[in-house]
Design a protein around this motif. Structure first.
Motif, PDB file in Angstrom:
ATOM      1  N   ALA A 118       2.109  -0.258  -7.016  1.00  0.00           N
ATOM      2  CA  ALA A 118       1.435   0.679  -6.117  1.00  0.00           C
ATOM      3  C   ALA A 118       1.803   2.115  -6.457  1.00  0.00           C
ATOM      4  CB  ALA A 118       1.799   0.369  -4.670  1.00  0.00           C
TER       5      ALA A 118
ATOM      6  N   GLU B 275      -3.134   0.509  -3.809  1.00  0.00           N
ATOM      7  CA  GLU B 275      -2.566  -0.784  -3.446  1.00  0.00           C
ATOM      8  C   GLU B 275      -2.024  -1.448  -4.696  1.00  0.00           C
ATOM      9  OE1 GLU B 275      -4.057  -4.134  -0.486  1.00  0.00           O
ATOM     10  OE2 GLU B 275      -4.956  -4.443  -2.472  1.00  0.00           O
TER      11      GLU B 275
ATOM     12  N   SER C  77       0.837  -1.199   0.000  1.00  0.00           N
ATOM     13  CA  SER C  77       0.000   0.000   0.000  1.00  0.00           C
ATOM     14  C   SER C  77       0.871   1.247   0.000  1.00  0.00           C
ATOM     15  CB  SER C  77      -0.926   0.020   1.221  1.00  0.00           C
ATOM     16  OG  SER C  77      -1.832  -1.065   1.184  1.00  0.00           O
TER      17      SER C  77
ATOM     18  N   ARG D 163      -4.776   7.060  -1.856  1.00  0.00           N
ATOM     19  CA  ARG D 163      -4.374   5.715  -1.459  1.00  0.00           C
ATOM     20  C   ARG D 163      -4.365   4.797  -2.683  1.00  0.00           C
ATOM     21  NH1 ARG D 163      -4.842   4.364   3.973  1.00  0.00           N
ATOM     22  NH2 ARG D 163      -5.583   6.043   5.329  1.00  0.00           N
TER      23      ARG D 163
END
Length: 264
Positions: free
Chosen positions: A189, A103, A28, A101
């Motif tokens: 990521a 991932e 992440s 954010r």
């Protein structure tokens, strides 16, 4: 009947255990995305010298305003108003901040085999004259049965060890792939985060532009409250300096009513 002859047979069995493991790593990444848009007004230049002096003096004690390095700042929800006495510039800034954010994932399927060889030996005896019906062929068959039985027995004993080795090989392969897959997941990521940052930046910029006008209105309203107090102070100071009498001040609905009398 003569001396017996021997037939020796060796049998082998391959013990093979295949293994396969799917390894996946996830990483992440986060980053803060900030959008600031602003509009500037030449506010101080629109005021008379006396009014500007009173305005800047009033800012020093006005509720919510803070001074730092000769600059006055008023914080607003998701924004601020900045006044610079040195230039008279009034700056209204709309600011939004959000966290991006993402991932990243990387996976691989690893496989292999572990093998060992089991052996067994057998011996058969026969006579050249086929005494007792024991021929070379029957002795060979008997030796082969013994060898195969022994090989099968050893193969069964080896099976658990081969399986253990397969588990160890699977674990070792997964561990060896860990760094490579984490690096690949990290790169994935970062790429996804860059895309998310760009998307979020555009969204924040659009929202900020839409709300800047309202924020500017709120900021100017706060400035005008201080300005109104400055006008009142400037007028009252003028009246007192010139000997005015009967000074009365009334405030209602954002209107200031000042009355006084001066001799001609």
């Amino acid at each position: 009947m003569c001396n017996p002859r021997r037939v020796n047979i060796t049998a082998t069995r391959e013990v093979v255990e295949a293994w396969q493991v799917e390894v996946e790593r996830r990483v992440s990444r986060t980053d803060t995305v900030v959008s600031e848009v602003e509009v500037a007004y030449p506010f101080g230049g629109t005021l008379g010298a006396r009014t500007r002096e009173a305005f800047e003096h009033a800012l020093a004690s006005a509720p919510g305003w803070q001074e730092a390095d000769g600059v006055f700042v008023l914080d607003l929800p998701d924004g601020r108003v900045t006044y610079r006495p040195s230039t008279g510039e009034l700056l209204v800034t709309a600011r939004l901040e959000e966290e991006a954010r993402a991932e990243g994932r990387a996976s691989d399927v690893l496989s292999g085999t572990v093998s060992d060889t089991a052996q067994g030996a057998g011996e058969g005896r026969y006579y050249d004259d086929d005494y007792g019906g024991v021929t070379y062929a029957s002795a060979e068959a008997d030796a082969r049965r013994q060898a195969e039985h022994a090989a099968e027995s050893q193969a069964m004993r080896l099976l658990e060890e081969v399986r253990r080795q397969a588990r160890d090989a699977s674990d070792a392969a997964a561990a060896a792939a860990d760094e490579r897959l984490r690096a690949a997941a990290g790169a994935d990521a970062e790429a996804r985060l860059a895309s998310e940052r760009e998307r979020l930046q555009g969204e924040l910029e659009s929202r900020n532009r839409e709300r800047l006008q309202q924020l500017a209105s709120d900021g100017l309203g706060a400035v005008n409250e201080v300005l109104a107090a400055s006008y009142r102070q400037a007028i009252l100071a003028y009246a007192r300096e010139h000997g005015a009498t009967g000074i009365q001040v009334e405030e209602s609905d954002h209107v200031i009513d000042i009355e006084f009398e001066m001799e001609a």
